[in-house]
Design a protein around this motif. Structure first.
Motif, PDB file in Angstrom:
ATOM      1  N   LEU A  36       0.730  -1.319  -0.141  1.00  0.00           N
ATOM      2  CA  LEU A  36       0.250  -0.011  -0.140  1.00  0.00           C
ATOM      3  C   LEU A  36       0.676   1.034  -0.126  1.00  0.00           C
ATOM      4  CD1 LEU A  36      -2.392  -0.626   2.771  1.00  0.00           C
ATOM      5  CD2 LEU A  36      -3.059  -1.174   0.379  1.00  0.00           C
ATOM      6  N   ILE A  37       0.760   3.061  -0.545  1.00  0.00           N
ATOM      7  CA  ILE A  37       0.780   3.513  -0.665  1.00  0.00           C
ATOM      8  C   ILE A  37       0.007   4.464   0.313  1.00  0.00           C
ATOM      9  CG2 ILE A  37       2.414   5.658  -1.626  1.00  0.00           C
ATOM     10  CD1 ILE A  37       2.903   3.746  -3.828  1.00  0.00           C
ATOM     11  N   SER A  38       0.855   5.016   1.014  1.00  0.00           N
ATOM     12  CA  SER A  38      -0.701   6.055   1.915  1.00  0.00           C
ATOM     13  C   SER A  38       0.021   7.550   1.324  1.00  0.00           C
ATOM     14  CB  SER A  38      -0.457   5.884   3.420  1.00  0.00           C
ATOM     15  OG  SER A  38      -1.439   7.219   3.866  1.00  0.00           O
ATOM     16  N   LEU A  39      -1.209   7.939   0.614  1.00  0.00           N
ATOM     17  CA  LEU A  39      -1.411   9.425   0.919  1.00  0.00           C
ATOM     18  C   LEU A  39      -2.768   9.975   0.922  1.00  0.00           C
ATOM     19  CD1 LEU A  39      -1.535   9.254  -3.636  1.00  0.00           C
ATOM     20  CD2 LEU A  39       0.710   9.672  -1.710  1.00  0.00           C
ATOM     21  N   GLY A  40      -2.880   9.475   2.655  1.00  0.00           N
ATOM     22  CA  GLY A  40      -3.951   9.937   3.285  1.00  0.00           C
ATOM     23  C   GLY A  40      -3.693  10.382   3.886  1.00  0.00           C
ATOM     24  N   ILE A  41      -4.134  10.448   5.443  1.00  0.00           N
ATOM     25  CA  ILE A  41      -3.456  10.865   6.857  1.00  0.00           C
ATOM     26  C   ILE A  41      -2.411  12.363   5.796  1.00  0.00           C
ATOM     27  CG2 ILE A  41      -2.080   9.620   7.951  1.00  0.00           C
ATOM     28  CD1 ILE A  41      -3.015  10.824   9.990  1.00  0.00           C
ATOM     29  N   MET A 317       5.890  20.285  -2.699  1.00  0.00           N
ATOM     30  CA  MET A 317       5.131  21.260  -3.046  1.00  0.00           C
ATOM     31  C   MET A 317       5.537  20.643  -4.099  1.00  0.00           C
ATOM     32  SD  MET A 317       2.746  22.949  -1.347  1.00  0.00           S
ATOM     33  CE  MET A 317       2.147  23.291  -2.408  1.00  0.00           C
ATOM     34  N   GLU A 318       6.643  20.252  -4.683  1.00  0.00           N
ATOM     35  CA  GLU A 318       7.287  19.364  -6.005  1.00  0.00           C
ATOM     36  C   GLU A 318       5.487  18.426  -6.547  1.00  0.00           C
ATOM     37  OE1 GLU A 318      11.402  21.284  -6.592  1.00  0.00           O
ATOM     38  OE2 GLU A 318      10.551  18.656  -5.544  1.00  0.00           O
ATOM     39  N   ASN A 319       5.918  17.081  -5.264  1.00  0.00           N
ATOM     40  CA  ASN A 319       4.992  16.406  -5.133  1.00  0.00           C
ATOM     41  C   ASN A 319       3.594  16.895  -5.358  1.00  0.00           C
ATOM     42  OD1 ASN A 319       6.787  14.735  -4.128  1.00  0.00           O
ATOM     43  ND2 ASN A 319       5.646  14.056  -2.135  1.00  0.00           N
ATOM     44  N   THR A 340      -0.970  24.731  -0.540  1.00  0.00           N
ATOM     45  CA  THR A 340      -1.263  23.802   0.348  1.00  0.00           C
ATOM     46  C   THR A 340      -0.501  22.340  -0.505  1.00  0.00           C
ATOM     47  OG1 THR A 340      -3.259  23.340  -0.537  1.00  0.00           O
ATOM     48  CG2 THR A 340      -2.803  23.938   1.770  1.00  0.00           C
ATOM     49  N   PRO A 341      -0.176  21.382   0.661  1.00  0.00           N
ATOM     50  CA  PRO A 341       0.177  20.286  -0.053  1.00  0.00           C
ATOM     51  C   PRO A 341      -1.157  19.041  -0.092  1.00  0.00           C
ATOM     52  CG  PRO A 341       0.959  19.899   1.972  1.00  0.00           C
ATOM     53  CD  PRO A 341       0.222  21.797   1.983  1.00  0.00           C
ATOM     54  N   TYR A 342      -1.972  19.254  -0.388  1.00  0.00           N
ATOM     55  CA  TYR A 342      -3.378  18.439  -0.769  1.00  0.00           C
ATOM     56  C   TYR A 342      -4.180  18.728  -1.873  1.00  0.00           C
ATOM     57  CZ  TYR A 342      -3.080  17.744   4.045  1.00  0.00           C
ATOM     58  OH  TYR A 342      -2.166  17.415   5.776  1.00  0.00           O
ATOM     59  N   ILE A 343      -4.351  17.499  -2.072  1.00  0.00           N
ATOM     60  CA  ILE A 343      -4.602  17.696  -3.742  1.00  0.00           C
ATOM     61  C   ILE A 343      -6.577  17.082  -3.404  1.00  0.00           C
ATOM     62  CG2 ILE A 343      -4.950  17.342  -6.106  1.00  0.00           C
ATOM     63  CD1 ILE A 343      -2.259  18.048  -5.117  1.00  0.00           C
ATOM     64  N   ALA A 385       0.055  14.849  -0.620  1.00  0.00           N
ATOM     65  CA  ALA A 385       1.936  14.993  -0.904  1.00  0.00           C
ATOM     66  C   ALA A 385       2.829  14.562  -0.345  1.00  0.00           C
ATOM     67  CB  ALA A 385       1.675  16.388  -1.882  1.00  0.00           C
ATOM     68  N   PHE A 386       2.656  14.369   1.564  1.00  0.00           N
ATOM     69  CA  PHE A 386       3.422  14.331   2.055  1.00  0.00           C
ATOM     70  C   PHE A 386       4.493  12.753   1.752  1.00  0.00           C
ATOM     71  CE2 PHE A 386       1.365  17.351   4.444  1.00  0.00           C
ATOM     72  CZ  PHE A 386       1.935  18.677   5.202  1.00  0.00           C
ATOM     73  N   ALA A 387       5.117  12.411   1.010  1.00  0.00           N
ATOM     74  CA  ALA A 387       4.825  10.864   0.981  1.00  0.00           C
ATOM     75  C   ALA A 387       6.426  11.652  -0.316  1.00  0.00           C
ATOM     76  CB  ALA A 387       4.015  10.430  -0.582  1.00  0.00           C
TER      77      ALA A 387
END
Ligand code: MLT
Length: 409
Positions: A36-41, A317-319, A340-343, A385-387
């Motif tokens: 799994l890849i988390s782009l959740g929390i 932010m690049e992510n 923001t780092p959220y999409i 985008a915190f990954a």
């Protein structure tokens, strides 16, 4: 037997992120080999810049020496850190003694609810960070029970949707004691303009409301015209409390360090300073942030620390840009990802939880269902985008495959 706290019983479900963890665990039990890849929390993944970590290590080691040992610090935080926040974050616009250092914005939100009490009426953006509503419900701010819908009401939801450019229609709102407002916004990514924030400050003034401005994501603002603090608006100190955080700024989600600004100009109806009561609450419920964390915060606000923060936030932010461009290329309607780092992505014809499950099944990606942030979030998914970069690249390729397949069906 002890009776259950009735206010807690009113909470409609578990807190959003533990609920996602529960679903993730259930999925892994059925699919143990899934990667799994988390782009959740929105939990940070990149290491803390070494000069900040070194400063904490030096403080920790000094605690093992007679000269370097310290016990309880002031509940409000070390004055040199309050001073650094005043200078570096507010360019002196807010004095150090208006700033209270803490162990996290979520904790500050809970303590602010205690400060204003269960009788205070509140308004929140819809969608919004779930802690505002949940701490309000726990304090007893929901009063009316509707047997048909089996729901409680009492908290005002301010719809913030693409239709109103994610800014509430203030003329339609009832007066509330408190207004929680987050900009840049979690989860939609919308960043309010000077004009919008001026309207909000005026609205709070006209109504005698207190604005609780959550600026936890201010360090991600790249647009030079986007305000980073509510105190950039003239007169805001008479109506606004601001929350700031080191969590996303320096990778301190585990270290824990934040602050609140409660200006001396802010007063209760009877003329009493809100700041005095906030000081009382903090001295009663809290013994001050960890001295180790505070030394990290101080290092972060020195010139080399500020440079490291810029690099770290730019990486996320690049992510965000990469994720946003991928969804847009697939024809999705996407918001956020700029300041923001959220999409915030619209998934038409599906509920948020259905879209969440679909992406979990098809691409082994964890997202956050928009409806978990409020009714107006229905039909959206939030991607964090915190990954690390490898995970973003892999997630993009999985999402392209999953969503392309869907389009062709
Ligand atoms: C989020 O994902 O919304 C935040 O990371 C949660 C938090 O800050 O508590």
């Amino acid at each position: 037997m002890v009776k259950r706290n009735l206010h807690l019983a009113k909470l409609q479900s578990g807190y959003l992120f533990p609920e996602i963890t529960k679903r993730k665990k259930a999925f892994l039990e059925k699919n143990p080999s899934a990667e799994l890849i988390s782009l959740g929390i929105g939990d940070t993944t990149q290491p803390i810049p070494s000069l900040i970590a070194n400063s904490m290590a030096i403080t920790a080691e000094a605690l093992a020496t007679p000269d370097g040992y310290s016990g309880y610090g002031p509940e409000q935080g070390h004055f040199n850190l309050r001073q650094a926040i005043s200078e570096q974050v507010y360019q002196g616009k807010r004095p150090a003694d208006d700033i209270f250092v803490s162990d996290g914005s979520k904790c500050d939100i809970g303590r602010l609810q205690i400060l204003f009490g269960g009788q205070a009426s509140i308004a929140v953006q819809d969608p919004s960070y779930p802690a505002y509503v949940d701490t309000g419900v726990i304090m007893g701010q929901t009063s009316t029970y509707h047997p048909l819908s089996k729901q409680y009401s009492g908290i005002t939801y301010m719809p913030c949707t693409p239709e109103n450019s994610f800014f509430p229609s203030l003329e339609k709102l009832p007066r509330t004691d408190l207004i929680f407002f987050c900009s840049p916004n979690n989860p939609t990514g919308a960043a309010a303009t000077y004009e919008q924030l001026s309207q909000l400050v005026d609205f709070a003034k006209q109504n005698g409301s207190v604005l609780i401005f959550d600026a936890a994501y201010a360090c991600f603002i790249r647009n030079p015209n986007t305000p980073r603090s509510i105190y950039e608006i003239e007169g805001a100190e008479e109506v606004a409390i601001e929350l700031g955080s080191f969590s996303k700024m320096t990778g301190f989600t585990g270290v824990r360090l934040a602050w609140s600004v409660v200006p001396k100009e802010l007063r209760f109806e009877d003329g009493h300073l809100v700041q005095n009561d906030w000081n009382r609450i903090n001295s009663t419920f809290f013994n001050g942030a960890s001295n180790i964390a505070q030394s990290g915060g101080l290092a972060a606000l020195r010139p080399e620390g500020l440079k490291a923060i810029k690099e770290l936030t730019t990486f996320y932010m690049e992510n965000a840009t990469m994720l946003k461009e991928m969804f847009e290329a697939l024809g999705y309607i996407v918001y956020g990802g700029v300041d923001t780092p959220y999409i915030w992505v619209h998934f038409p014809n599906q509920s948020s939880w259905e879209a969440f499950e679909m992406l979990l099944e098809k691409s082994h990606i964890i997202s956050t269902p928009g409806s978990g942030f409020g009714p107006a979030g229905e039909g959206f998914l939030r991607f964090s985008a915190f990954a690390n970069r490898a995970n973003i690249i892999e997630a993009i390729s999985r999402l392209r495959r999953a969503l392309h397949k869907l389009d062709r069906v």
